[in-house]
Design a protein around this motif. Structure first.
Motif, PDB file in Angstrom:
ATOM      1  N   ALA A  30       0.820  -1.217   0.000  1.00  9.58           N
ATOM      2  CA  ALA A  30       0.000   0.000   0.000  1.00  9.58           C
ATOM      3  C   ALA A  30       0.853   1.267   0.000  1.00  9.58           C
ATOM      4  O   ALA A  30       0.566   2.224   0.717  1.00  9.58           O
ATOM      5  N   GLY A  31       1.918   1.251  -0.775  1.00  8.92           N
ATOM      6  CA  GLY A  31       2.747   2.428  -0.904  1.00  8.92           C
ATOM      7  C   GLY A  31       3.766   2.627   0.200  1.00  8.92           C
ATOM      8  O   GLY A  31       4.581   3.550   0.126  1.00  8.92           O
ATOM      9  N   ARG A  32       3.761   1.784   1.207  1.00 22.11           N
ATOM     10  CA  ARG A  32       4.728   1.892   2.302  1.00 22.11           C
ATOM     11  C   ARG A  32       5.753   0.773   2.174  1.00 22.11           C
ATOM     12  O   ARG A  32       5.413  -0.375   1.902  1.00 22.11           O
ATOM     13  N   THR A  33       7.029   1.089   2.390  1.00 25.50           N
ATOM     14  CA  THR A  33       8.124   0.159   2.173  1.00 25.50           C
ATOM     15  C   THR A  33       8.911  -0.042   3.456  1.00 25.50           C
ATOM     16  O   THR A  33       9.236   0.917   4.160  1.00 25.50           O
ATOM     17  N   VAL A  34       9.206  -1.304   3.739  1.00 28.38           N
ATOM     18  CA  VAL A  34      10.070  -1.667   4.861  1.00 28.38           C
ATOM     19  C   VAL A  34      11.334  -2.280   4.282  1.00 28.38           C
ATOM     20  O   VAL A  34      11.269  -3.164   3.412  1.00 28.38           O
ATOM     21  N   SER A  35      12.490  -1.811   4.739  1.00 30.70           N
ATOM     22  CA  SER A  35      13.774  -2.317   4.264  1.00 30.70           C
ATOM     23  C   SER A  35      14.374  -3.250   5.299  1.00 30.70           C
ATOM     24  O   SER A  35      14.371  -2.952   6.500  1.00 30.70           O
ATOM     25  N   PHE A  36      14.894  -4.393   4.834  1.00 31.50           N
ATOM     26  CA  PHE A  36      15.526  -5.382   5.705  1.00 31.50           C
ATOM     27  C   PHE A  36      17.003  -5.464   5.342  1.00 31.50           C
ATOM     28  O   PHE A  36      17.359  -5.880   4.238  1.00 31.50           O
ATOM     29  N   ASP A  37      17.872  -5.078   6.277  1.00 35.52           N
ATOM     30  CA  ASP A  37      19.307  -5.132   6.066  1.00 35.52           C
ATOM     31  C   ASP A  37      19.795  -6.560   6.305  1.00 35.52           C
ATOM     32  O   ASP A  37      19.556  -7.132   7.377  1.00 35.52           O
ATOM     33  N   GLN A  38      20.502  -7.130   5.338  1.00 35.12           N
ATOM     34  CA  GLN A  38      20.951  -8.512   5.420  1.00 35.12           C
ATOM     35  C   GLN A  38      22.384  -8.659   5.915  1.00 35.12           C
ATOM     36  O   GLN A  38      22.920  -9.777   5.896  1.00 35.12           O
ATOM     37  N   THR A  39      23.021  -7.583   6.314  1.00 37.45           N
ATOM     38  CA  THR A  39      24.442  -7.631   6.644  1.00 37.45           C
ATOM     39  C   THR A  39      24.714  -7.999   8.094  1.00 37.45           C
ATOM     40  O   THR A  39      25.872  -8.105   8.492  1.00 37.45           O
ATOM     41  N   GLY A  40      23.701  -8.192   8.905  1.00 38.73           N
ATOM     42  CA  GLY A  40      23.907  -8.537  10.311  1.00 38.73           C
ATOM     43  C   GLY A  40      24.272  -9.993  10.499  1.00 38.73           C
ATOM     44  O   GLY A  40      24.346 -10.786   9.550  1.00 38.73           O
ATOM     45  N   ARG A  41      24.497 -10.355  11.769  1.00 35.54           N
ATOM     46  CA  ARG A  41      24.859 -11.746  12.079  1.00 35.54           C
ATOM     47  C   ARG A  41      23.746 -12.702  11.696  1.00 35.54           C
ATOM     48  O   ARG A  41      24.003 -13.761  11.124  1.00 35.54           O
ATOM     49  N   GLN A  42      22.504 -12.354  12.025  1.00 33.26           N
ATOM     50  CA  GLN A  42      21.348 -13.170  11.642  1.00 33.26           C
ATOM     51  C   GLN A  42      20.553 -12.421  10.589  1.00 33.26           C
ATOM     52  O   GLN A  42      19.871 -11.448  10.892  1.00 33.26           O
ATOM     53  N   PRO A  43      20.611 -12.838   9.312  1.00 32.53           N
ATOM     54  CA  PRO A  43      19.838 -12.153   8.272  1.00 32.53           C
ATOM     55  C   PRO A  43      18.344 -12.249   8.575  1.00 32.53           C
ATOM     56  O   PRO A  43      17.840 -13.327   8.899  1.00 32.53           O
ATOM     57  N   PRO A  44      17.617 -11.147   8.498  1.00 31.82           N
ATOM     58  CA  PRO A  44      16.186 -11.197   8.825  1.00 31.82           C
ATOM     59  C   PRO A  44      15.337 -11.871   7.756  1.00 31.82           C
ATOM     60  O   PRO A  44      14.216 -12.302   8.054  1.00 31.82           O
ATOM     61  N   ILE A  45      15.823 -11.956   6.521  1.00 27.53           N
ATOM     62  CA  ILE A  45      15.027 -12.510   5.418  1.00 27.53           C
ATOM     63  C   ILE A  45      15.721 -13.728   4.827  1.00 27.53           C
ATOM     64  O   ILE A  45      16.927 -13.710   4.572  1.00 27.53           O
ATOM     65  N   LEU A  46      14.957 -14.780   4.642  1.00 27.76           N
ATOM     66  CA  LEU A  46      15.402 -15.950   3.882  1.00 27.76           C
ATOM     67  C   LEU A  46      14.689 -15.954   2.547  1.00 27.76           C
ATOM     68  O   LEU A  46      13.456 -15.948   2.501  1.00 27.76           O
ATOM     69  N   HIS A  47      15.445 -15.963   1.465  1.00 22.37           N
ATOM     70  CA  HIS A  47      14.892 -16.029   0.117  1.00 22.37           C
ATOM     71  C   HIS A  47      15.167 -17.414  -0.439  1.00 22.37           C
ATOM     72  O   HIS A  47      16.321 -17.794  -0.647  1.00 22.37           O
ATOM     73  N   ILE A  48      14.109 -18.184  -0.663  1.00 18.97           N
ATOM     74  CA  ILE A  48      14.214 -19.504  -1.293  1.00 18.97           C
ATOM     75  C   ILE A  48      13.754 -19.348  -2.735  1.00 18.97           C
ATOM     76  O   ILE A  48      12.622 -18.926  -2.985  1.00 18.97           O
ATOM     77  N   ALA A  49      14.628 -19.657  -3.679  1.00 22.64           N
ATOM     78  CA  ALA A  49      14.317 -19.458  -5.096  1.00 22.64           C
ATOM     79  C   ALA A  49      14.570 -20.745  -5.860  1.00 22.64           C
ATOM     80  O   ALA A  49      15.625 -21.376  -5.697  1.00 22.64           O
ATOM     81  N   LEU A  50      13.611 -21.143  -6.690  1.00 23.65           N
ATOM     82  CA  LEU A  50      13.822 -22.256  -7.607  1.00 23.65           C
ATOM     83  C   LEU A  50      14.689 -21.782  -8.774  1.00 23.65           C
ATOM     84  O   LEU A  50      14.735 -20.594  -9.090  1.00 23.65           O
ATOM     85  N   PHE A  51      15.359 -22.708  -9.409  1.00 19.36           N
ATOM     86  CA  PHE A  51      16.318 -22.354 -10.454  1.00 19.36           C
ATOM     87  C   PHE A  51      15.651 -21.580 -11.590  1.00 19.36           C
ATOM     88  O   PHE A  51      14.591 -21.961 -12.077  1.00 19.36           O
ATOM     89  N   HIS A  52      16.292 -20.473 -11.961  1.00 16.85           N
ATOM     90  CA  HIS A  52      15.849 -19.655 -13.092  1.00 16.85           C
ATOM     91  C   HIS A  52      17.024 -19.524 -14.058  1.00 16.85           C
ATOM     92  O   HIS A  52      18.083 -19.016 -13.675  1.00 16.85           O
ATOM     93  N   PRO A  53      16.886 -19.959 -15.303  1.00 21.85           N
ATOM     94  CA  PRO A  53      18.035 -19.956 -16.218  1.00 21.85           C
ATOM     95  C   PRO A  53      18.444 -18.581 -16.710  1.00 21.85           C
ATOM     96  O   PRO A  53      19.555 -18.425 -17.222  1.00 21.85           O
ATOM     97  N   THR A  54      17.584 -17.568 -16.576  1.00 22.58           N
ATOM     98  CA  THR A  54      17.897 -16.257 -17.157  1.00 22.58           C
ATOM     99  C   THR A  54      17.776 -15.116 -16.151  1.00 22.58           C
ATOM    100  O   THR A  54      17.744 -13.954 -16.555  1.00 22.58           O
TER     101      THR A  54
END
Length: 397
Positions: A166-190
């Motif tokens: 809804a137009g509002r953005t939250v930023s998650f910094d991944q550089t800490g000891r425990q990354p706040p976000i886990l991104h699981i991605a299936l293989f993409h060739p391109t």
């Protein structure tokens, strides 16, 4: 005459790096291609493909085959208990298992895993957020993939994620000891940052199946007969009042599902001339069944489990159900387990890993019984070796 710098020197200057002396190589372990990947998007969010909403709408929401196939895989994966392994041994209790069993106040553990699996099947991407309290992971939430953007760092890896609602953005910094976000991605060739969903590979089959359903619905609404024309064979042209009366009678008495099959009385030089292809000529049913098989194939579900006729490779329902778990559900679940174990390692220990409890899967009970019989008969194995062979850790103590 000044010397011409080498390509390597130019590339190094362009990337903003100072070349290390040959006698003192850098000890930093990083991908040499990562900087090239990040050149075009360093510090800027990379938008995910914008077809998630269309796939969710046309596939999961409107197509019964895709809907059932996604739910079948997601619910089967979510219903399998997890076993925690630490130091090569199965542990009876671990705090991460309690966290995964009750990840947040809104969802149970199976509900969270069902959402993760469904996101992967539809979008090819799934995101988990770790809610930190006093430096410890207290809750885990599944986030919608179409709202998340990857922000690549200078090495090509995500340094942050941006989640917009809804137009509002939250930023998650991944550089800490425990990354706040886990991104699981299936293989993409391109694509370097986002995964490719199995449902997207069935896009043509989804369009064909949905268009066939819409055509069939329109056909029923139009008196369940192909389109055609009333040809006036009388002298001159039809009077305006005759045309209007004929048009009104057709709309009131011969169109719509309630009037299907009602005979049409033609008079005054009118004849009926068909102008369409009949469902039989279109091979309508086989085209829909083939589209359904393609959708099931893309999602890894045996057509027999979805009630799709034809091409039943498996001799019975039980064999097809076993194939679903062996070839689709378990590989997907193990991928998720490995990603979560690596993600939570800074908070719960580097040596933690997860395995599915195969004994709890009723569809694989015959396979497990056969394995136990073969291992029990192997006199050359010790008890601990037999336990390892059937998926258990060695005895503790």
């Amino acid at each position: 005459m000044p010397s011409i710098p080498s390509f390597t020197a130019l590339l190094t200057r362009f990337l903003g790096r100072t070349p290390a002396p040959a006698a003192r190589p850098s000890q930093t372990k990083a991908s040499a291609a990562g900087r090239l990947i990040a050149l075009h998007a360093h510090g800027r969010p990379v938008w995910s493909p914008r077809d998630y909403a269309a796939l969710a709408r046309e596939g999961y929401e409107r197509n019964p085959v895709a809907h059932r196939a996604v739910r079948l895989v997601a619910e089967a994966a979510a219903g399998i208990p997890w076993i925690a392994m630490q130091g090569g041994r199965e542990v009876d209790w671990h705090p991460v298992l309690d966290l995964l069993a009750r990840p947040n106040p809104r969802q149970s553990g199976p509900e969270l895993m069902e959402a993760v699996c469904a996101y992967l099947l539809i979008a090819g991407n799934a995101y988990l957020e770790a809610a930190m309290i006093d430096g410890a992971v207290r809750e885990i939430h599944a986030l919608r993939p179409d709202r998340m953007k990857v922000v690549p760092g200078p090495d090509g890896w995500p340094e942050a994620f941006e989640y917009t609602v809804a137009g509002r953005t939250v930023s998650f910094d991944q550089t800490g000891r425990q990354p706040p976000i886990l991104h699981i991605a299936l293989f993409h060739p391109t694509d370097d940052h986002y995964g490719f969903g199995p449902l997207a590979a069935a896009g043509a089959a989804l369009d064909l199946a949905n268009a066939s359903a819409a055509w069939n619905k329109a056909l029923i609404d139009n008196a369940a007969r192909p389109s055609g024309a009333l040809v006036y064979e009388g002298e001159g042209t039809m009077a305006l009042d005759q045309f209007e009366r004929l048009k009104r009678e057709l709309q009131e008495n011969f169109q719509g599902a309630a009037n299907a099959g009602r005979p049409l009385l033609l008079e005054g030089g009118l004849t009926w001339q068909a102008m369409g292809i009949s469902p039989k000529e279109m091979d309508f049913l086989e085209a829909r069944n083939q589209a359904a098989r393609d959708i099931a194939l893309a999602l890894g579900v045996p057509p027999m489990l979805l009630g799709i006729p034809g091409d039943n490779t498996y001799s019975n329902y039980q064999e097809a159900n076993r194939a679903l778990y062996r070839e689709t559900v378990l590989p997907l679940l193990r991928r998720i387990m490995a990603a979560i174990a690596q993600w939570l390692a800074p908070s719960f220990g580097e040596d933690i890993r997860f395995e599915p409890d195969l004994d709890a899967i009723e569809a694989l009970s015959a396979d497990r019984a056969a394995l136990w019989a073969r291992v029990s008969a192997a006199d050359f194995l010790t008890d601990d070796e037999k336990r390892l062979a059937v998926g258990y850790g060695v005895r503790q103590g």
